[in-house]
Design a protein around this motif. Sequence first.
Motif, PDB file in Angstrom:
ATOM      1  N   THR A 163      -0.311  -4.715  -5.498  1.00 50.85           N
ATOM      2  CA  THR A 163      -1.385  -3.739  -5.369  1.00 50.85           C
ATOM      3  C   THR A 163      -1.841  -3.249  -6.734  1.00 50.85           C
ATOM      4  O   THR A 163      -1.168  -3.410  -7.749  1.00 50.85           O
ATOM      5  CB  THR A 163      -0.917  -2.532  -4.549  1.00 50.85           C
ATOM      6  N   GLN A 206      -8.098  -6.228  -6.103  1.00 51.75           N
ATOM      7  CA  GLN A 206      -7.621  -7.604  -6.001  1.00 51.75           C
ATOM      8  C   GLN A 206      -8.752  -8.603  -5.760  1.00 51.75           C
ATOM      9  O   GLN A 206      -8.503  -9.798  -5.640  1.00 51.75           O
ATOM     10  CB  GLN A 206      -6.598  -7.713  -4.865  1.00 51.75           C
ATOM     11  N   ARG A 237      -6.868   3.473   0.707  1.00 49.96           N
ATOM     12  CA  ARG A 237      -5.937   2.536   0.076  1.00 49.96           C
ATOM     13  C   ARG A 237      -6.350   1.084   0.312  1.00 49.96           C
ATOM     14  O   ARG A 237      -6.238   0.244  -0.591  1.00 49.96           O
ATOM     15  CB  ARG A 237      -4.518   2.795   0.569  1.00 49.96           C
ATOM     16  N   LEU A 240       0.816  -1.209   0.000  1.00 50.26           N
ATOM     17  CA  LEU A 240       0.000   0.000   0.000  1.00 50.26           C
ATOM     18  C   LEU A 240       0.853   1.264   0.000  1.00 50.26           C
ATOM     19  O   LEU A 240       0.324   2.366  -0.121  1.00 50.26           O
ATOM     20  CB  LEU A 240      -0.928   0.011   1.218  1.00 50.26           C
ATOM     21  N   TYR A 284      -7.365  -1.393  -2.682  1.00 52.03           N
ATOM     22  CA  TYR A 284      -6.626  -2.658  -2.757  1.00 52.03           C
ATOM     23  C   TYR A 284      -7.572  -3.853  -2.770  1.00 52.03           C
ATOM     24  O   TYR A 284      -7.464  -4.749  -3.617  1.00 52.03           O
ATOM     25  CB  TYR A 284      -5.670  -2.745  -1.572  1.00 52.03           C
TER      26      TYR A 284
END
Length: 226
Positions: free
Chosen positions: A211, A198, A190, A34, A194
Amino acid sequence: MRRGSISPLIIRDLKNYRCYGSTIDHSTAILEELGYQVHVECMPAARLFTLVEAGKVDVTINISTTGALENKVTIIYPPYTYLSIVLANHAEKSDGETVAAITGYDYTGLRQELVKQGYTFIDVPSSLDAINLFLHNRTSSLISYLRPYEYYLDNRVPDKSVKTHHIKRDIPTYFAISRTSKWHDELIKRFKDYSESQQISLFIEKFKQTTSKQLAPAQKNATSTN
């Protein structure tokens, strides 16, 4: 960034007081992806809760119902992983009313249930302290999260007099961001970016993934000297 670690997801070396374990590796890898430099500290639960409230610890991993963290953290979804709780007893002991436990843990309400059943809690700073207290016959019972209990027993000769019961399974535990952390809003964004990029349903299963390209590559150096 200061990442606070406590049981039940880590193991503390009683000789040098350093923490280790897959959870530290996994969570550090995620935070570095991150864009943060991470300083991990191992500490008793009571101290962690105080530092989280003060914003001196930015991130921890905990269950969402920990009373000491109520209104002091923002929970990140989805869960990091799932936990189980065990209750162990010395079969030969007639005194069934003392239980070793971690200071400040309510074990998703099980502490109150056991108190109502007549148990007296003997509180200590960490899971390994509680396990040692129990296995040295200082208490008649032990309440513990499964992971540190199994880790400890893997290195010991089995004690046939100890009876273990799973009393709760599949307890979700989460990344928790201190509401007074200077990185609070940025961390939430973040983590959200993320997990969505993902397609994460459980953080522990995805820690090796890179990321999203949308995340800024520049690292934030938020290491605390405290």
